[in-house]
Design a protein around this motif. Structure first.
Motif, PDB file in Angstrom:
ATOM      1  N   LYS A  19      -2.909   8.263  -3.556  1.00 34.19           N
ATOM      2  CA  LYS A  19      -3.134   6.833  -3.739  1.00 34.19           C
ATOM      3  C   LYS A  19      -2.149   6.099  -2.851  1.00 34.19           C
ATOM      4  O   LYS A  19      -0.953   6.385  -2.862  1.00 34.19           O
ATOM      5  N   GLY A  20      -2.633   5.149  -2.070  1.00 31.09           N
ATOM      6  CA  GLY A  20      -1.773   4.464  -1.115  1.00 31.09           C
ATOM      7  C   GLY A  20      -1.633   5.276   0.158  1.00 31.09           C
ATOM      8  O   GLY A  20      -2.002   6.455   0.227  1.00 31.09           O
ATOM      9  N   GLU A  21      -1.091   4.632   1.193  1.00 31.32           N
ATOM     10  CA  GLU A  21      -1.011   5.283   2.501  1.00 31.32           C
ATOM     11  C   GLU A  21       0.369   5.213   3.138  1.00 31.32           C
ATOM     12  O   GLU A  21       0.721   6.066   3.949  1.00 31.32           O
ATOM     13  N   HIS A  22       1.186   4.239   2.780  1.00 25.66           N
ATOM     14  CA  HIS A  22       2.422   3.949   3.505  1.00 25.66           C
ATOM     15  C   HIS A  22       3.631   4.609   2.836  1.00 25.66           C
ATOM     16  O   HIS A  22       3.840   4.468   1.638  1.00 25.66           O
ATOM     17  N   ASN A  28       0.831  -1.204   0.000  1.00 29.96           N
ATOM     18  CA  ASN A  28       0.000   0.000   0.000  1.00 29.96           C
ATOM     19  C   ASN A  28       0.868   1.257   0.000  1.00 29.96           C
ATOM     20  O   ASN A  28       0.640   2.195   0.751  1.00 29.96           O
ATOM     21  N   ILE A  29       1.889   1.268  -0.847  1.00 32.93           N
ATOM     22  CA  ILE A  29       2.866   2.361  -0.867  1.00 32.93           C
ATOM     23  C   ILE A  29       2.244   3.627  -1.461  1.00 32.93           C
ATOM     24  O   ILE A  29       1.543   3.578  -2.466  1.00 32.93           O
ATOM     25  N   ARG A  30       2.528   4.733  -0.833  1.00 35.22           N
ATOM     26  CA  ARG A  30       2.121   6.058  -1.334  1.00 35.22           C
ATOM     27  C   ARG A  30       3.216   6.565  -2.263  1.00 35.22           C
ATOM     28  O   ARG A  30       4.334   6.832  -1.828  1.00 35.22           O
ATOM     29  N   GLU A  31       2.907   6.657  -3.529  1.00 37.67           N
ATOM     30  CA  GLU A  31       3.934   7.019  -4.515  1.00 37.67           C
ATOM     31  C   GLU A  31       4.158   8.524  -4.579  1.00 37.67           C
ATOM     32  O   GLU A  31       3.260   9.326  -4.319  1.00 37.67           O
ATOM     33  N   LYS A  43      15.685   5.028   9.748  1.00 36.88           N
ATOM     34  CA  LYS A  43      14.597   4.608   8.870  1.00 36.88           C
ATOM     35  C   LYS A  43      13.283   4.717   9.635  1.00 36.88           C
ATOM     36  O   LYS A  43      13.167   4.201  10.745  1.00 36.88           O
ATOM     37  N   ILE A  44      12.310   5.415   9.034  1.00 37.36           N
ATOM     38  CA  ILE A  44      11.007   5.562   9.685  1.00 37.36           C
ATOM     39  C   ILE A  44       9.918   5.423   8.627  1.00 37.36           C
ATOM     40  O   ILE A  44      10.180   5.491   7.425  1.00 37.36           O
ATOM     41  N   SER A  45       8.692   5.238   9.101  1.00 39.78           N
ATOM     42  CA  SER A  45       7.568   5.124   8.175  1.00 39.78           C
ATOM     43  C   SER A  45       6.398   5.959   8.674  1.00 39.78           C
ATOM     44  O   SER A  45       6.276   6.261   9.868  1.00 39.78           O
ATOM     45  N   PHE A  46       5.544   6.338   7.731  1.00 44.34           N
ATOM     46  CA  PHE A  46       4.342   7.106   8.013  1.00 44.34           C
ATOM     47  C   PHE A  46       3.179   6.447   7.289  1.00 44.34           C
ATOM     48  O   PHE A  46       3.351   5.853   6.224  1.00 44.34           O
ATOM     49  N   ASN A  47       2.003   6.578   7.860  1.00 48.23           N
ATOM     50  CA  ASN A  47       0.781   6.128   7.207  1.00 48.23           C
ATOM     51  C   ASN A  47      -0.247   7.252   7.247  1.00 48.23           C
ATOM     52  O   ASN A  47      -0.686   7.655   8.331  1.00 48.23           O
ATOM     53  N   PHE A  48      -0.582   7.779   6.072  1.00 48.31           N
ATOM     54  CA  PHE A  48      -1.545   8.862   5.976  1.00 48.31           C
ATOM     55  C   PHE A  48      -2.717   8.417   5.109  1.00 48.31           C
ATOM     56  O   PHE A  48      -2.536   7.710   4.118  1.00 48.31           O
ATOM     57  N   ASN A  49      -3.909   8.847   5.477  1.00 49.49           N
ATOM     58  CA  ASN A  49      -5.101   8.603   4.681  1.00 49.49           C
ATOM     59  C   ASN A  49      -4.821   8.983   3.229  1.00 49.49           C
ATOM     60  O   ASN A  49      -4.300  10.060   2.948  1.00 49.49           O
ATOM     61  N   SER A  50      -5.163   8.095   2.296  1.00 54.82           N
ATOM     62  CA  SER A  50      -4.847   8.337   0.883  1.00 54.82           C
ATOM     63  C   SER A  50      -5.545   9.578   0.343  1.00 54.82           C
ATOM     64  O   SER A  50      -5.094  10.161  -0.653  1.00 54.82           O
TER      65      SER A  50
END
Length: 291
Positions: A234-237, A4-7, A195-202
């Motif tokens: 598109k995508g969230e991660h 679910n990668i956010r491009e 290294k970190i990650s974020f998840n945002f509403n698409s």
């Protein structure tokens, strides 16, 4: 690998700078620099790092009005003093944030803090204009002074640095500022190799402003200092790796799907509301502030 990668849509270089008053040299990434949709963020002026010479009379911007939105000023180098017609005043130093809700109308002025002006030195800031929904545009003005020492923080493992949560929520750490619509606004201060990650509403409009250093996004895209990365809806991660010690301003917010009419320092929904704002300003209804 996360599916679910956010491009990335674009990595945008800083537009040519211009002066706001005599104290702020800024690159306007949007709306004039690039036609990108970052609602609820209407405008972003990025003041890339510059050296100001020592000066007795502080540089800055004189008294001017605002209505219909909020200004969010984030300091990285230098110091800015603020006064407004609601009786608020304060100084933001590196790491501090000033969140001013103009809403129904306010006069304010911003200028280099006296001691900084006398000494001169490095200066680097970001100012955002955050739109307000129609139902809140005429609410009472307010002011949130957020010192870095008081800011909510998430400490990254393995000496990776930390995330300052100005607004929103990161890994269950709630941001310091109150907002009218859902907004995520962080300073990620990363050590090399973190290294970190974020998840945002698409559906949230999302972008990264590179204040310092360089990062790799989603193991593929490089973003260097003074660039703005705009993401697809598109995508969230999103995963990032700091290629060197870096500072990244993270913006993500739920868009406000309402018409916008801008006239100078006024941001409303209709021409009639703009005309009313001009009339109210001319009649002195925005209050008073000393020169």
């Amino acid at each position: 690998m996360e599916t679910n990668i956010r491009e990335v849509e674009h990595v945008l270089k800083a537009p040519a700078p211009h002066m706001v008053g005599d104290g702020f040299r800024v690159h306007n990434f949007f709306p004039s620099g690039y036609e990108i949709d970052m609602s609820p963020f209407f405008l972003m002026d990025y003041g890339s790092k510059i050296e100001f010479s020592a000066r007795k009379e502080p540089r800055g911007v004189g008294i001017h009005p605002h209505r219909g939105f909020e200004t969010v000023t984030i300091a990285y180098h230098g110091a800015v003093a603020h006064h407004d017609s609601a009786g608020n005043s304060g100084i933001i130093y590196p790491g501090d944030v000033q969140w001013m809700t103009a809403a129904s109308g306010i006069l304010h002025k911003e200028y280099h803090e006296e001691a900084y002006s006398l000494a001169g030195g490095a200066f680097q800031m970001v100012q955002l204009w955050v739109n307000l929904p129609a139902k809140d545009k005429m609410s009472k003005p307010k002011y949130q002074a957020i010192k870095q020492a008081d800011m909510s923080k998430y400490i990254l493992p393995n000496d990776g640095g930390h995330i300052e949560i100005i607004a929103g929520n990161y890994n269950d750490v709630k941001g310091t500022a109150s907002t009218f619509t859902p907004i995520e606004l962080y300073n990620a201060r990363l050590n090399q190799g973190a290294k970190i990650s974020f998840n945002f509403n698409s559906k949230f409009n999302t972008g990264f402003m590179m204040i310092e250093g360089s990062i790799k996004i989603n193991d593929s895209v490089i973003a260097n200092q003074d660039t703005f990365t705009h993401f697809k809806n598109k995508g969230e991660h999103i995963e990032i790796e700091a290629l060197e010690n870096s500072v990244v301003l993270i913006l993500s917010g739920e868009p406000i799907h309402e018409p916008i009419v801008q006239y100078g320092p006024f941001l409303m929904n209709t021409d009639e509301e703009i005309n009313q704002a001009i009339s109210d300003y001319n009649q002195g209804k925005f209050g008073y502030i000393e020169e």
